[in-house]
Motif scaffolding. Structure first.
Motif, PDB file in Angstrom:
ATOM      1  N   THR A 210       0.846  -1.201   0.000  1.00  0.00           N
ATOM      2  CA  THR A 210       0.000   0.000   0.000  1.00  0.00           C
ATOM      3  C   THR A 210       0.877   1.245   0.000  1.00  0.00           C
ATOM      4  OG1 THR A 210      -0.123  -0.075   2.411  1.00  0.00           O
ATOM      5  CG2 THR A 210      -1.918  -1.113   1.183  1.00  0.00           C
ATOM      6  N   GLN A 211       0.377   2.315  -0.637  1.00  0.00           N
ATOM      7  CA  GLN A 211       1.149   3.549  -0.762  1.00  0.00           C
ATOM      8  C   GLN A 211       0.526   4.721  -0.012  1.00  0.00           C
ATOM      9  OE1 GLN A 211       1.363   2.894  -5.281  1.00  0.00           O
ATOM     10  NE2 GLN A 211       3.238   3.995  -4.852  1.00  0.00           N
ATOM     11  N   SER A 212      -0.701   4.543   0.488  1.00  0.00           N
ATOM     12  CA  SER A 212      -1.354   5.625   1.215  1.00  0.00           C
ATOM     13  C   SER A 212      -2.280   5.029   2.266  1.00  0.00           C
ATOM     14  CB  SER A 212      -2.155   6.514   0.262  1.00  0.00           C
ATOM     15  OG  SER A 212      -3.315   5.845  -0.194  1.00  0.00           O
ATOM     16  N   PRO A 213      -2.591   5.782   3.330  1.00  0.00           N
ATOM     17  CA  PRO A 213      -3.488   5.273   4.367  1.00  0.00           C
ATOM     18  C   PRO A 213      -4.880   4.921   3.853  1.00  0.00           C
ATOM     19  CG  PRO A 213      -2.304   7.220   5.135  1.00  0.00           C
ATOM     20  CD  PRO A 213      -2.031   7.098   3.665  1.00  0.00           C
ATOM     21  N   ALA A 214      -5.264   5.498   2.705  1.00  0.00           N
ATOM     22  CA  ALA A 214      -6.599   5.247   2.168  1.00  0.00           C
ATOM     23  C   ALA A 214      -6.705   3.870   1.521  1.00  0.00           C
ATOM     24  CB  ALA A 214      -6.968   6.319   1.155  1.00  0.00           C
ATOM     25  N   GLU A 215      -5.579   3.285   1.148  1.00  0.00           N
ATOM     26  CA  GLU A 215      -5.595   1.971   0.516  1.00  0.00           C
ATOM     27  C   GLU A 215      -5.782   0.871   1.561  1.00  0.00           C
ATOM     28  OE1 GLU A 215      -2.862   1.248  -3.015  1.00  0.00           O
ATOM     29  OE2 GLU A 215      -1.782   2.827  -1.939  1.00  0.00           O
ATOM     30  N   THR A 216      -6.429  -0.199   1.132  1.00  0.00           N
ATOM     31  CA  THR A 216      -6.600  -1.362   2.004  1.00  0.00           C
ATOM     32  C   THR A 216      -5.302  -2.155   2.055  1.00  0.00           C
ATOM     33  OG1 THR A 216      -8.941  -1.516   1.447  1.00  0.00           O
ATOM     34  CG2 THR A 216      -7.908  -3.460   2.404  1.00  0.00           C
ATOM     35  N   LYS A 217      -4.745  -2.313   3.254  1.00  0.00           N
ATOM     36  CA  LYS A 217      -3.512  -3.070   3.399  1.00  0.00           C
ATOM     37  C   LYS A 217      -3.842  -4.535   3.583  1.00  0.00           C
ATOM     38  CE  LYS A 217       0.829  -3.469   5.930  1.00  0.00           C
ATOM     39  NZ  LYS A 217       1.719  -2.927   6.985  1.00  0.00           N
ATOM     40  N   LEU A 218      -3.306  -5.361   2.716  1.00  0.00           N
ATOM     41  CA  LEU A 218      -3.539  -6.790   2.805  1.00  0.00           C
ATOM     42  C   LEU A 218      -2.685  -7.384   3.925  1.00  0.00           C
ATOM     43  CD1 LEU A 218      -3.523  -7.611  -1.028  1.00  0.00           C
ATOM     44  CD2 LEU A 218      -5.509  -7.386   0.476  1.00  0.00           C
ATOM     45  N   GLU A 219      -3.259  -8.377   4.624  1.00  0.00           N
ATOM     46  CA  GLU A 219      -2.531  -9.048   5.705  1.00  0.00           C
ATOM     47  C   GLU A 219      -1.358  -9.807   5.115  1.00  0.00           C
ATOM     48  OE1 GLU A 219      -2.328  -8.589   9.225  1.00  0.00           O
ATOM     49  OE2 GLU A 219      -4.464  -9.094   9.225  1.00  0.00           O
ATOM     50  N   GLY A 220      -0.158  -9.531   5.632  1.00  0.00           N
ATOM     51  CA  GLY A 220       1.028 -10.200   5.114  1.00  0.00           C
ATOM     52  C   GLY A 220       1.783  -9.401   4.087  1.00  0.00           C
ATOM     53  N   ALA A 221       1.299  -8.178   3.752  1.00  0.00           N
ATOM     54  CA  ALA A 221       2.048  -7.319   2.836  1.00  0.00           C
ATOM     55  C   ALA A 221       3.331  -6.855   3.516  1.00  0.00           C
ATOM     56  CB  ALA A 221       1.193  -6.133   2.408  1.00  0.00           C
ATOM     57  N   ASP A 222       4.273  -6.360   2.716  1.00  0.00           N
ATOM     58  CA  ASP A 222       5.584  -5.904   3.207  1.00  0.00           C
ATOM     59  C   ASP A 222       6.424  -7.062   3.729  1.00  0.00           C
ATOM     60  OD1 ASP A 222       4.756  -3.281   2.639  1.00  0.00           O
ATOM     61  OD2 ASP A 222       3.851  -3.087   4.616  1.00  0.00           O
ATOM     62  N   ALA A 223       6.100  -8.275   3.322  1.00  0.00           N
ATOM     63  CA  ALA A 223       6.884  -9.458   3.667  1.00  0.00           C
ATOM     64  C   ALA A 223       6.605 -10.509   2.586  1.00  0.00           C
ATOM     65  CB  ALA A 223       6.490 -10.000   5.042  1.00  0.00           C
ATOM     66  N   MET A 224       7.331 -11.603   2.611  1.00  0.00           N
ATOM     67  CA  MET A 224       6.998 -12.695   1.698  1.00  0.00           C
ATOM     68  C   MET A 224       5.656 -13.284   2.116  1.00  0.00           C
ATOM     69  SD  MET A 224      10.509 -14.583   0.616  1.00  0.00           S
ATOM     70  CE  MET A 224       9.646 -15.261  -0.795  1.00  0.00           C
ATOM     71  N   HIS A 225       4.890 -13.764   1.144  1.00  0.00           N
ATOM     72  CA  HIS A 225       3.530 -14.225   1.395  1.00  0.00           C
ATOM     73  C   HIS A 225       3.372 -15.645   0.843  1.00  0.00           C
ATOM     74  CE1 HIS A 225      -0.544 -13.600   2.617  1.00  0.00           C
ATOM     75  NE2 HIS A 225      -1.036 -13.831   1.407  1.00  0.00           N
ATOM     76  N   ALA A 226       2.281 -16.287   1.233  1.00  0.00           N
ATOM     77  CA  ALA A 226       1.987 -17.640   0.751  1.00  0.00           C
ATOM     78  C   ALA A 226       0.488 -17.803   0.584  1.00  0.00           C
ATOM     79  CB  ALA A 226       2.524 -18.689   1.728  1.00  0.00           C
ATOM     80  N   ARG A 279      20.701 -13.609  13.325  1.00  0.00           N
ATOM     81  CA  ARG A 279      19.559 -12.700  13.304  1.00  0.00           C
ATOM     82  C   ARG A 279      19.205 -12.389  11.867  1.00  0.00           C
ATOM     83  NH1 ARG A 279      19.731  -7.140  13.307  1.00  0.00           N
ATOM     84  NH2 ARG A 279      21.952  -7.236  13.877  1.00  0.00           N
ATOM     85  N   LEU A 280      17.916 -12.447  11.564  1.00  0.00           N
ATOM     86  CA  LEU A 280      17.433 -12.243  10.196  1.00  0.00           C
ATOM     87  C   LEU A 280      16.673 -10.929  10.106  1.00  0.00           C
ATOM     88  CD1 LEU A 280      16.760 -13.220   7.290  1.00  0.00           C
ATOM     89  CD2 LEU A 280      14.798 -14.428   8.283  1.00  0.00           C
ATOM     90  N   GLU A 281      16.964 -10.141   9.071  1.00  0.00           N
ATOM     91  CA  GLU A 281      16.224  -8.931   8.762  1.00  0.00           C
ATOM     92  C   GLU A 281      15.746  -8.997   7.317  1.00  0.00           C
ATOM     93  OE1 GLU A 281      18.884  -5.691   9.382  1.00  0.00           O
ATOM     94  OE2 GLU A 281      18.745  -5.748  11.567  1.00  0.00           O
ATOM     95  N   THR A 282      14.481  -8.683   7.086  1.00  0.00           N
ATOM     96  CA  THR A 282      13.946  -8.688   5.729  1.00  0.00           C
ATOM     97  C   THR A 282      13.084  -7.450   5.500  1.00  0.00           C
ATOM     98  OG1 THR A 282      11.952  -9.921   6.372  1.00  0.00           O
ATOM     99  CG2 THR A 282      13.849 -11.214   5.644  1.00  0.00           C
ATOM    100  N   SER A 283      13.035  -7.030   4.257  1.00  0.00           N
ATOM    101  CA  SER A 283      12.122  -5.963   3.855  1.00  0.00           C
ATOM    102  C   SER A 283      11.648  -6.253   2.438  1.00  0.00           C
ATOM    103  CB  SER A 283      12.803  -4.591   3.925  1.00  0.00           C
ATOM    104  OG  SER A 283      13.879  -4.507   2.996  1.00  0.00           O
ATOM    105  N   VAL A 284      10.389  -5.950   2.175  1.00  0.00           N
ATOM    106  CA  VAL A 284       9.782  -6.198   0.864  1.00  0.00           C
ATOM    107  C   VAL A 284       8.952  -4.990   0.458  1.00  0.00           C
ATOM    108  CG1 VAL A 284       8.137  -7.603  -0.432  1.00  0.00           C
ATOM    109  CG2 VAL A 284       9.709  -8.709   1.170  1.00  0.00           C
ATOM    110  N   ARG A 285       9.107  -4.566  -0.788  1.00  0.00           N
ATOM    111  CA  ARG A 285       8.260  -3.514  -1.356  1.00  0.00           C
ATOM    112  C   ARG A 285       7.808  -3.973  -2.740  1.00  0.00           C
ATOM    113  NH1 ARG A 285       6.208   0.288   1.673  1.00  0.00           N
ATOM    114  NH2 ARG A 285       6.501   1.995   0.186  1.00  0.00           N
ATOM    115  N   VAL A 286       6.507  -3.900  -2.974  1.00  0.00           N
ATOM    116  CA  VAL A 286       5.913  -4.269  -4.268  1.00  0.00           C
ATOM    117  C   VAL A 286       5.053  -3.092  -4.711  1.00  0.00           C
ATOM    118  CG1 VAL A 286       4.501  -5.943  -5.511  1.00  0.00           C
ATOM    119  CG2 VAL A 286       5.925  -6.703  -3.594  1.00  0.00           C
ATOM    120  N   LEU A 287       5.621  -2.223  -5.532  1.00  0.00           N
ATOM    121  CA  LEU A 287       4.981  -0.956  -5.853  1.00  0.00           C
ATOM    122  C   LEU A 287       4.532  -0.911  -7.313  1.00  0.00           C
ATOM    123  CD1 LEU A 287       7.408   1.449  -3.981  1.00  0.00           C
ATOM    124  CD2 LEU A 287       5.173   0.654  -3.220  1.00  0.00           C
ATOM    125  N   PRO A 288       3.315  -0.493  -7.582  1.00  0.00           N
ATOM    126  CA  PRO A 288       2.834  -0.352  -8.963  1.00  0.00           C
ATOM    127  C   PRO A 288       3.680   0.673  -9.723  1.00  0.00           C
ATOM    128  CG  PRO A 288       1.007  -0.245  -7.415  1.00  0.00           C
ATOM    129  CD  PRO A 288       2.266  -0.163  -6.610  1.00  0.00           C
TER     130      PRO A 288
END
Length: 290
Positions: A210-226, A279-288
């Motif tokens: 998501t790019q703005s507070p108005a967008e619906t954030k999907l559960e599990g976004a900003d990380a790897m998903h399954a 220790r593991l650190e991850t970050s994910v961004r999937v931007l249109p």
């Protein structure tokens, strides 16, 4: 939708790693309804050996080896991927017909239903999960309606809670806890449907950021998903179901790898020669794009 995908994964070791061999499944490839315009995999420090290939399921594999001491390993993925709208299935056979067709199929290719019918390393066939799943599959119900009902029940009745489980948690444990993350909910759906004789695959990937507070954030976004992919008969083929968000997989979902369970698609496997914790650190961004 066209997305720019950026993922960074860093391992910080308590003591220097003298030698390491790793298997990476972090490079996306073209799939049905998905085209990879460009993809790069940057690794720091530079491995002494790096090989590329594919596994049986068609996933892109990178093998890397280190023979010099290092206390940090960082892997960065950059990709531009186009995701098309999947053809929406409206009518599918009954789940009993799909079972019969799956067991009768002589196809042994990577996406043949035969590979996704039986227990696998991280998906056991548990009687309690089978009974829970059977409530969504009364006699004669279409496989699409049954899978949708099961997905929605998992979404409604299980709690998304990071840290409640680990990557090695088996379905009976997360089912008993009634909580977990996307991996757990997907494994439960797979276990239950396979127990009824239905072919279900495990899909790893990403969700739209998501790019703005108005967008619906999907559960599990900003990380790897399954999510789960259900074989709905020869005419319809495979349909993605996301039990974490209670939605069909569509243009919000980017596929990275497909297998029988998490063990087949783990983003990183391997062996290290070291002592102490990591220790593991991850970050994910999937931007249109655009």
């Amino acid at each position: 939708m066209i997305y720019d995908v950026r993922q960074a994964t860093s391992y910080h070791y308590a003591s220097p790693v003298a030698y390491a061999n790793h298997v990476l499944r972090l490079t996306p490839i073209d799939r049905e309804y998905q085209r990879v315009h460009a993809a790069t995999l940057d690794i720091t420090p530079t491995p002494i050996e790096r090989r590329e290939g594919q596994d049986f399921f068609g996933n892109r594999i990178t093998w890397i080896t280190f023979d010099q001491p290092h206390d940090t390993l960082t892997i960065r993925v950059a990709a531009r991927i186009a995701v098309d709208d999947a053809v929406t299935a409206t009518e599918t056979p009954s789940w009993e017909e799909v079972c019969a067709a799956a067991f009768a199929s002589a196809d042994l290719g990577p996406l043949a239903p035969a590979h996704y019918l039986f227990p696998s390393r991280q998906v056991s066939l548990d009687p309690e999960i089978r009974d829970y799943t059977a409530l969504s599959f009364p006699a004669g119900r279409t496989v699409l309606d049954g899978a949708t009902d099961l997905m929605n029940r998992i979404k409604a009745e299980f709690v998304y809670e990071v840290g409640a489980t680990t990557a090695s948690t088996m379905p009976p444990m997360s089912f008993a806890l009634r909580c977990g993350v996307c991996q757990d909910f997907t494994h439960i759906m797979i276990s239950g449907m396979r127990s009824l004789g239905l072919p279900v695959a495990y899909v790893s990937g990403y969700l739209r950021t998501t790019q703005s507070p108005a967008e619906t954030k999907l559960e599990g976004a900003d990380a790897m998903h399954a999510w789960a992919s259900v074989w709905c008969g020869a005419d319809t083929g495979w349909v993605g179901f996301d039990p974490t968000n209670g939605m069909l997989a569509g243009t919000d979902h980017v596929v990275l790898a497909i297998g029988r369970d998490y063990a087949d698609v783990a983003p990183m496997d391997g062996v290290i020669f070291a002592s102490g914790a990591q220790r593991l650190e991850t970050s994910v961004r999937v931007l249109p794009v655009g």
